[in-house]
Design an enzyme around this catalytic site. Structure first.
Site, PDB file in Angstrom:
ATOM      1  N   HIS A 132      97.023   1.067  37.193  1.00 52.58           N
ATOM      2  CA  HIS A 132      96.676   1.942  38.314  1.00 52.58           C
ATOM      3  C   HIS A 132      97.858   2.522  39.082  1.00 52.58           C
ATOM      4  CE1 HIS A 132      92.786   0.922  37.007  1.00 52.58           C
ATOM      5  NE2 HIS A 132      92.476   2.080  37.542  1.00 52.58           N
ATOM      6  N   ARG A 141      87.033   8.448  41.373  1.00 53.74           N
ATOM      7  CA  ARG A 141      87.111   6.978  41.423  1.00 53.74           C
ATOM      8  C   ARG A 141      86.868   6.526  42.870  1.00 53.74           C
ATOM      9  NH1 ARG A 141      91.640   7.810  37.519  1.00 53.74           N
ATOM     10  NH2 ARG A 141      91.276   6.494  35.705  1.00 53.74           N
ATOM     11  N   ARG A 179      81.864   8.283  40.430  1.00 47.88           N
ATOM     12  CA  ARG A 179      81.688   6.981  39.781  1.00 47.88           C
ATOM     13  C   ARG A 179      81.477   5.935  40.855  1.00 47.88           C
ATOM     14  NH1 ARG A 179      86.316   4.416  36.078  1.00 47.88           N
ATOM     15  NH2 ARG A 179      87.274   3.954  38.091  1.00 47.88           N
ATOM     16  N   GLU A 217      83.205   2.177  28.037  1.00 42.87           N
ATOM     17  CA  GLU A 217      84.540   1.586  28.096  1.00 42.87           C
ATOM     18  C   GLU A 217      84.530   0.120  27.699  1.00 42.87           C
ATOM     19  OE1 GLU A 217      86.112   2.017  32.074  1.00 42.87           O
ATOM     20  OE2 GLU A 217      84.223   1.514  33.015  1.00 42.87           O
ATOM     21  N   ASN A 228      90.881   4.022  28.673  1.00 46.79           N
ATOM     22  CA  ASN A 228      91.844   3.025  29.162  1.00 46.79           C
ATOM     23  C   ASN A 228      91.280   1.617  28.973  1.00 46.79           C
ATOM     24  OD1 ASN A 228      93.091   5.323  30.066  1.00 46.79           O
ATOM     25  ND2 ASN A 228      92.480   5.063  32.192  1.00 46.79           N
ATOM     26  N   ASP A 229      90.038   1.460  29.384  1.00 45.13           N
ATOM     27  CA  ASP A 229      89.424   0.139  29.226  1.00 45.13           C
ATOM     28  C   ASP A 229      88.896  -0.067  27.815  1.00 45.13           C
ATOM     29  OD1 ASP A 229      89.693  -1.413  31.609  1.00 45.13           O
ATOM     30  OD2 ASP A 229      88.524   0.129  32.617  1.00 45.13           O
ATOM     31  N   CYS A 249      87.293  10.561  29.982  1.00 42.62           N
ATOM     32  CA  CYS A 249      88.050  10.587  31.235  1.00 42.62           C
ATOM     33  C   CYS A 249      89.193   9.584  31.247  1.00 42.62           C
ATOM     34  CB  CYS A 249      87.128  10.390  32.435  1.00 42.62           C
ATOM     35  SG  CYS A 249      86.274   8.812  32.411  1.00 42.62           S
TER      36      CYS A 249
HETATM   37  C1  PEP Z   1      89.069   4.193  31.823  1.00 41.04           C
HETATM   38  O1  PEP Z   1      88.913   2.973  31.761  1.00 41.04           O
HETATM   39  O2  PEP Z   1      89.475   4.893  30.872  1.00 41.04           O
HETATM   40  C2  PEP Z   1      88.808   4.906  33.083  1.00 41.04           C
HETATM   41  C3  PEP Z   1      88.841   6.213  33.150  1.00 41.04           C
HETATM   42  O3  PEP Z   1      88.556   4.158  34.172  1.00 41.04           O
HETATM   43  P1  PEP Z   1      89.690   3.399  35.021  1.00 41.04           P
HETATM   44  O4  PEP Z   1      91.022   3.842  34.493  1.00 41.04           O
HETATM   45  O5  PEP Z   1      89.477   3.768  36.425  1.00 41.04           O
HETATM   46  O6  PEP Z   1      89.396   1.957  34.740  1.00 41.04           O
HETATM   47 MG    MG Z   2      87.863   1.908  33.280  1.00 43.04          MG
END
Ligand code: PEP
Ligand code: MG
Length: 622
Positions: free
Chosen positions: A223, A330, A366, A465, A488-489, A536
């Site tokens: 983050h 977010r 979200r 995710e 990402n997740d 995303c």
């Molecule tokens: C992700 O996990 O790709 C995502 C967009 O959510 P975050 O990065 O906020 O966990």
């Molecule tokens: Mg995520």
């Protein structure tokens, strides 16, 4: 690369004009540290070390002769910590609620708590520990006592534990001569060096002249990096030994394009960095020129590019970068930097302002994704061994239905102001989606019964995710009204790689065949069930990965606003047939390297300027 900030952007855009203080008479040696490119751009300036006090405090035994002096240091630190908190209280005065002021008053009082002082004094007198060590050990001791006597879910005790940690942290900072907030008020453009920064710390930088960030932990999808990209501050994350190698005041070049940090550069190296920064900014400016043109491939296929937004102010910035809407808002950032949670009215005003600002384009809100590496002071989270696999996102939301309903009601009310969609993070099983649907129906019913306006229909979609959601996309597609791939997740959970672990970052590849296959099966499931699907995760803002994603069936990508002009330009240079051909070949590969090589060989030559972040005309500034 990411295009340069425009005139309204934070002071990081001034990096190349930053006056550099004169070098001290003895020239310190130059060193180069390697990290991970977290946010593009090149900036340089004096470093400020932001401490992780609990990790870095001094452990020194003292002699009997120094006991009184150490106790006097503690007494002085108490006074300074209290003064610091009073200052926070004063700065907050106009915007604070009564409970925020009361909490600050309680902290000020706790700094003189007899139990705390008796223990600290004992450690100094009998165990001959220095003041920092005594305070840190006392904090640890009291927190352990709380832990022994309670369950993890005892909210009151968890809160008291956090209070003790907070108060001792303030005391330690005062002892170590550090500013009381993690990111202090800065009087000149500064490079922040830290072990890690919480989302709240990074968000707090909006108002400060932070020109670059270097952290020891983290990866491109953690983050700190996401926030730095949103704020367009060059960042290198996962930088080994940054805290040991850089001293406060050192001149540091932060190269967020190469993932390199140069400490005490020579004048020649500084000149080269100045040129690189200028090329990056100039190239970004060139890309911005066509940011409002349609986003289409070279053969005319529309590819919708939307923005990921963390802070409300970014909504306007997103439009300014040519976003066709907000693909991911977010909302957890609303909850992080505060003691009490936002109420319905506050959330409603914020969401409706964003929806109105972006109208007639759509906004995908979200619901809060708190837990894992997204810590929020206003939530009492249990102490978990594996927070990323713990009470996070929709699980946390469903475990606190009142808090969740408040957020859903605020979103429902905001839907009266424009085109709004609601998206749920971390759905792993269909029951969760159904539970959220029920709660949303209740929110809609209540809002209507109260005579408040809302949209006729509010699409409810989900992030994909978690591998179980990707594998069962065909089932979820019957009930979810849209999908968004959170790569990402998805990468973290599919490949079992902590997204914040810098050592494993090279393995966490978006080109892994398992990810490629999952994306394809999700786009097929969405298509068969006639629901929209977007992406995303950070994969969408990587030119090569974006090309592959389009080949795998995506036509809707959402990313940090600053990346939009670059991906728009990428799309202009590739045809749909080429993207699909490369995706077909990628699906037959057996490793991430094989997929990446394949895509890079085919497209890197024509995307070279975008991938390097410096443009093609390398001599324009020479
Ligand atoms: C992700 O996990 O790709 C995502 C967009 O959510 P975050 O990065 O906020 O966990
Ligand atoms: Mg995520």
């Amino acid at each position: 690369m990411r295009p340069p900030p425009s005139s309204q952007l934070p002071p990081s855009s001034e990096a190349i004009d930053t006056p550099i203080p004169e070098s001290p008479p003895s020239v310190p040696p130059t060193s180069t540290l390697r990290g991970i490119p977290g946010s593009p751009g090149v900036a340089f300036g004096p470093a400020m070390i932001i401490g992780d006090t609990r990790a870095a405090y001094t452990r020194r035994h003292i002699s009997a002769a120094h006991v009184d002096a150490e106790l006097a240091r503690v007494a002085k630190a108490v006074g300074e910590a209290q003064a610091g908190l009073r200052e926070v209280s004063r700065r907050m005065a106009s915007g604070s609620t009564p409970d925020q002021s009361a909490i600050l008053d309680a902290y000020i009082a706790m700094l003189t708590d007899p139990m705390l002082h008796e223990r600290v004094e004992r450690k100094i007198r009998s165990e001959r520990k220095c003041a920092e060590w005594a305070v840190a050990a006392t904090s640890h001791e009291i927190v352990s006592l709380f832990r022994q006597n309670t369950t993890e879910h005892d909210a009151y005790v968890t809160e008291r534990r956090h209070d003790i940690e907070f108060v001792c942290d303030r005391l330690l900072r005062a002892l170590m001569g550090e500013p009381s907030t993690l990111v202090p008020q800065l009087d000149r453009p500064t490079v922040i060096i830290a072990r890690d920064l919480s989302p709240a710390d990074t968000a707090g930088m909006v108002k400060e002249p932070v020109i670059a960030i270097v952290t020891e932990v983290g990866t491109r999808t953690s983050h700190t990096a996401i926030m730095a990209r949103a704020l367009e501050i060059p960042a290198v994350v996962g930088t080994v030994d940054a805290l040991h190698s850089i001293r406060g005041g050192d001149i540091v070049i932060v190269d967020g394009l190469r993932g390199e940090v140069i400490v005490n550069p020579s004048p020649a190296v500084l000149d080269a960095a100045r040129m690189r920064a200028a090329r990056h900014l100039a190239f970004g400016r060139r890309l911005l020129v066509s940011r409002h043109e349609r986003s289409v491939t070279s053969c005319g296929e529309p590819i919708s590019l939307k923005a990921n937004v963390e802070l409300p102010a970014e909504a306007i910035l997103a439009l300014d970068h040519g976003a066709e809407g907000i693909g991911l808002y977010r909302t957890e950032f609303l909850y992080i930097d505060r003691i009490s949670q936002p109420d319905e009215q506050e959330q409603y005003e914020l969401y409706s302002a964003v929806v109105e600002a972006v109208s007639p384009r759509s906004v995908t809100l979200r619901t809060f994704d708190i837990g894992g590496d997204k810590y929020a002071n206003s939530f009492q989270l249990p102490n978990e061994t594996n927070p990323a696999l713990g009470l996070r996102a929709v699980r946390l939301a469903l475990s606190q239905p009142d808090v969740f309903l408040t957020q859903l009601r605020a979103m429902v009310r905001a839907s009266a102001h424009g085109h709004l969609r609601i998206m749920i993070p971390m759905i792993a099983s269909i029951d969760e989606l159904r539970d959220v649907r029920n709660l949303l129906n209740r929110a809609i019913r209540e809002v209507k019964e109260e005579g408040l306006p809302c949209a006729d229909h509010i699409p409810l979609g989900m992030m994909i995710e978690v591998p179980s959601a990707a594998l069962m996309a065909d089932v979820f597609a019957r009930e979810a009204e849209f999908f968004s791939l959170g790569t990402n997740d998805l990468i973290q959970y599919t490949l079992a790689i902590d997204r914040t672990n810098r050592l494993l970052a090279p393995l966490a590849s978006a080109f892994h065949p398992a990810i490629v296959r999952m994306i394809q099966s999700c786009t097929l499931a969405a298509k068969r069930n006639d629901i929209p699907i977007s992406m995303c995760g950070a994969m969408a803002s990587d030119p090569l990965a974006a090309v592959l994603s389009v080949g795998l069936g995506l036509r809707d990508l959402s990313m940090e606003a600053a990346a939009i002009p670059e991906i728009k330009e990428t799309m202009r240079r590739v045809s749909l047939a080429e993207c699909e051909a490369i995706a077909e070949a990628a699906l037959l590969c057996d490793s991430a390297d094989a997929v990446e090589d394949l895509v890079a060989k085919r497209f890197a030559p024509r995307l070279y300027d975008l991938l390097s972040g410096e443009g093609g005309d390398l001599d324009i500034f020479v």
